[in-house]
Enzyme design. Structure first.
Site, PDB file in Angstrom:
ATOM      1  N   LYS A  25       0.829  -1.210   0.000  1.00 43.60           N
ATOM      2  CA  LYS A  25       0.000   0.000   0.000  1.00 43.60           C
ATOM      3  C   LYS A  25       0.858   1.253   0.000  1.00 43.60           C
ATOM      4  O   LYS A  25       0.542   2.219  -0.670  1.00 43.60           O
ATOM      5  CB  LYS A  25      -0.936   0.027   1.215  1.00 43.60           C
ATOM      6  CG  LYS A  25      -2.105  -0.919   1.076  1.00 43.60           C
ATOM      7  CD  LYS A  25      -3.192  -0.582   2.079  1.00 43.60           C
ATOM      8  CE  LYS A  25      -4.362  -1.544   1.957  1.00 43.60           C
ATOM      9  NZ  LYS A  25      -5.356  -1.364   3.007  1.00 43.60           N
ATOM     10  N   LYS A  49      -4.921  -9.886  -6.584  1.00 42.09           N
ATOM     11  CA  LYS A  49      -6.206 -10.163  -5.915  1.00 42.09           C
ATOM     12  C   LYS A  49      -7.221  -9.064  -6.251  1.00 42.09           C
ATOM     13  O   LYS A  49      -6.843  -7.911  -6.478  1.00 42.09           O
ATOM     14  CB  LYS A  49      -6.013 -10.309  -4.404  1.00 42.09           C
ATOM     15  CG  LYS A  49      -5.645  -9.022  -3.716  1.00 42.09           C
ATOM     16  CD  LYS A  49      -5.820  -9.099  -2.201  1.00 42.09           C
ATOM     17  CE  LYS A  49      -5.640  -7.705  -1.626  1.00 42.09           C
ATOM     18  NZ  LYS A  49      -6.045  -7.478  -0.294  1.00 42.09           N
ATOM     19  N   LYS A  97     -10.413  -3.273  -3.612  1.00 43.94           N
ATOM     20  CA  LYS A  97     -11.110  -1.997  -3.796  1.00 43.94           C
ATOM     21  C   LYS A  97     -10.153  -0.912  -4.259  1.00 43.94           C
ATOM     22  O   LYS A  97     -10.563   0.105  -4.766  1.00 43.94           O
ATOM     23  CB  LYS A  97     -11.840  -1.573  -2.525  1.00 43.94           C
ATOM     24  CG  LYS A  97     -11.088  -1.834  -1.264  1.00 43.94           C
ATOM     25  CD  LYS A  97     -12.034  -1.962  -0.070  1.00 43.94           C
ATOM     26  CE  LYS A  97     -11.345  -2.715   1.045  1.00 43.94           C
ATOM     27  NZ  LYS A  97     -12.233  -3.284   2.011  1.00 43.94           N
TER      28      LYS A  97
HETATM   29  P1  TYM Z   1     -10.416  -6.013   4.123  1.00 46.20           P
HETATM   30  O1  TYM Z   1     -11.472  -5.031   4.517  1.00 46.20           O
HETATM   31  O2  TYM Z   1      -9.392  -5.605   3.115  1.00 46.20           O
HETATM   32  O3  TYM Z   1     -11.060  -7.341   3.606  1.00 46.20           O
HETATM   33  C1  TYM Z   1     -12.127  -7.968   4.308  1.00 46.20           C
HETATM   34  C2  TYM Z   1     -12.058  -9.464   4.122  1.00 46.20           C
HETATM   35  O4  TYM Z   1     -12.159  -9.797   2.733  1.00 46.20           O
HETATM   36  C3  TYM Z   1     -11.084 -10.665   2.381  1.00 46.20           C
HETATM   37  N1  TYM Z   1     -10.672 -10.365   0.992  1.00 46.20           N
HETATM   38  C4  TYM Z   1     -10.577 -11.285   0.030  1.00 46.20           C
HETATM   39  N2  TYM Z   1     -10.818 -12.602   0.024  1.00 46.20           N
HETATM   40  C5  TYM Z   1     -10.656 -13.258  -1.143  1.00 46.20           C
HETATM   41  N3  TYM Z   1     -10.254 -12.650  -2.296  1.00 46.20           N
HETATM   42  C6  TYM Z   1     -10.007 -11.324  -2.340  1.00 46.20           C
HETATM   43  N4  TYM Z   1      -9.665 -10.750  -3.481  1.00 46.20           N
HETATM   44  C7  TYM Z   1     -10.160 -10.576  -1.134  1.00 46.20           C
HETATM   45  N5  TYM Z   1     -10.013  -9.273  -0.816  1.00 46.20           N
HETATM   46  C8  TYM Z   1     -10.328  -9.155   0.500  1.00 46.20           C
HETATM   47  C9  TYM Z   1      -9.966 -10.333   3.358  1.00 46.20           C
HETATM   48  O5  TYM Z   1      -9.059 -11.384   3.484  1.00 46.20           O
HETATM   49  C10 TYM Z   1     -10.734 -10.077   4.627  1.00 46.20           C
HETATM   50  O6  TYM Z   1     -11.020 -11.289   5.285  1.00 46.20           O
HETATM   51  N6  TYM Z   1      -7.366  -5.719   7.989  1.00 46.20           N
HETATM   52  C11 TYM Z   1      -8.647  -6.248   7.531  1.00 46.20           C
HETATM   53  C12 TYM Z   1      -9.825  -5.762   8.378  1.00 46.20           C
HETATM   54  C13 TYM Z   1      -9.688  -6.035   9.808  1.00 46.20           C
HETATM   55  C14 TYM Z   1      -9.820  -7.307  10.447  1.00 46.20           C
HETATM   56  C15 TYM Z   1      -9.615  -7.059  11.819  1.00 46.20           C
HETATM   57  C16 TYM Z   1     -10.111  -8.585   9.973  1.00 46.20           C
HETATM   58  C17 TYM Z   1      -9.396  -5.123  10.789  1.00 46.20           C
HETATM   59  N7  TYM Z   1      -9.372  -5.742  11.979  1.00 46.20           N
HETATM   60  C18 TYM Z   1      -9.682  -8.117  12.769  1.00 46.20           C
HETATM   61  C19 TYM Z   1     -10.169  -9.629  10.910  1.00 46.20           C
HETATM   62  C20 TYM Z   1      -9.951  -9.390  12.265  1.00 46.20           C
HETATM   63  C21 TYM Z   1      -8.869  -5.794   6.118  1.00 46.20           C
HETATM   64  O7  TYM Z   1      -8.418  -4.751   5.691  1.00 46.20           O
HETATM   65  O8  TYM Z   1      -9.693  -6.569   5.419  1.00 46.20           O
END
Ligand code: TYM
Length: 336
Positions: free
Chosen positions: A116, A199, A202
């Site tokens: 990022k 992947k 967004k």
């Molecule tokens: P975030 O918001 O980027 O993504 C949310 C969830 O979606 C999954 N994901 C994907 N899975 C499959 N293919 C993809 N292309 C793909 N893009 C995203 C991510 O693996 C995630 O499970 N840091 C985290 C948010 C967070 C969090 C937490 C998660 C903050 N605190 C505590 C679990 C526990 C994040 O940015 O996910």
């Protein structure tokens, strides 16, 4: 009666809609295991501040839309604790304690931070983006979960969380449950339709590679039909030499529950175009009802707020008990 395992997970409110990767990699597995586990699901809005140059009104709107999508996708607020991260101040408080246990080099090794910060140039990255995984560790450890269901891009952050929990426990005494990541067998990584070695995300340059679950049927079908494919014409799974077709097959497998070999059979002698039509139909059938339900929920903001207040109270009860144990173990004088 044995106790149900506890799980915690969240998705950032950093876009107008969840995309298909969020849905297949996270929301759907959460919903599927909702009855067999004790669940905490939340919206990490504090994490979304790491975007730096964001519009506050848009963030508030997106937080609400994300809540609506959780519920529309099947999260039942009677069975699961659903809340917004900034409503529970213990997240930021525990983060400070964990920050003081995290090595600078250790935080520098997080690949999501490297990706990022490289994208936006050095000045675009703020300190919040750097310490983001430590806030995520606090999110998790406050609730003492056994499992953290995430897509595989978040696995490294859960590993850091485990390391911090173990470090705290061995230095100050057993306070934290050491959680395990749980990565779904199918849909763990959904790829970008225009750039099928990256992947789905967004923050991708072009939205055309993404399927947003709140998009219209027409837009979803159009994006799938214009997905890049590979040389040749055979529908065969081969991630190295056929990344485009393999990504479409992965999506089709995750949505329909069919195996990759059954899909190869289904499309034997057929063209890539046939596969795209089938994928588009299957995805639309899966996500259109979620979109409709989310729109209904968004029409009643007072009811969403009521549900979030119930979730906040349940979450705070657990989070404040953990924080009290942490402060006590770490030598912070009790406030009486
Ligand atoms: P975030 O918001 O980027 O993504 C949310 C969830 O979606 C999954 N994901 C994907 N899975 C499959 N293919 C993809 N292309 C793909 N893009 C995203 C991510 O693996 C995630 O499970 N840091 C985290 C948010 C967070 C969090 C937490 C998660 C903050 N605190 C505590 C679990 C526990 C994040 O940015 O996910």
């Amino acid at each position: 009666m044995t106790e149900k395992p506890r799980v915690l997970s969240g998705m950032q409110p950093s876009a107008d809609s969840l995309h298909l990767g969020n849905y297949l990699g996270a929301l759907r597995p959460w919903v599927q295991s909702q009855d067999s586990q004790e669940n905490f699901f939340f919206i990490p809005d504090l994490h979304a501040l790491t975007a730096g140059n964001y519009d506050p009104k848009v963030l508030a709107e997106r937080t609400r839309t994300t809540v609506a999508q959780y519920i529309a996708g099947g999260i039942d607020v009677e069975k699961s604790t659903l809340f917004v991260q900034s409503h529970v101040p213990e997240h930021a408080e525990l983060m400070w304690v964990l920050s003081c246990l995290t090595g600078f080099g250790e935080a520098s090794r997080m690949t999501q931070f490297k990706d990022k910060s490289a994208k936006g140039g050095a000045d675009a990255a703020n300190v919040g983006l750097f310490t983001y995984p430590i806030l995520m560790a606090a999110d998790i450890l406050l609730y003492q979960p056994n499992f953290v269901p995430v897509g595989d891009d978040q696995k490294q952050h859960v590993e850091l969380t485990r390391d911090l929990a173990q470090r705290f426990n061995s230095r100050f005494g057993e306070v934290f449950t050491v959680p395990q990541p749980s990565i779904p067998a199918s849909g763990a990584r959904v790829y970008d339709l225009q750039n099928p070695t990256a992947k789905m995300s967004k923050s991708a340059e072009s939205p055309n590679g993404r399927i947003d679950i709140l998009d219209s049927d027409k837009v979803i079908a159009k994006r799938i039909k214009s997905a890049v494919t590979d040389d040749g014409s055979e529908v065969r799974f081969d991630r190295a030499s056929k990344p485009g077709v393999s990504s479409l097959m992965d999506i089709y497998a995750a949505v329909t529950g069919k195996s990759l070999s059954a899909i190869e059979e289904e499309f034997a002698g057929k063209m890539y175009g046939h596969l795209k039509v089938a994928v588009a139909e299957a995805v639309v059938a899966e996500v259109a009802p979620i979109r409709e339900r989310a729109q209904e929920l968004l029409a009643d903001p007072a009811e969403l707020d009521r549900m979030l207040a119930v979730g906040r109270d349940k979450a705070r009860a657990v989070a404040s008990a953990t924080l009290t144990s942490v402060y006590d173990a770490a030598g912070l004088l009790p406030s009486r």
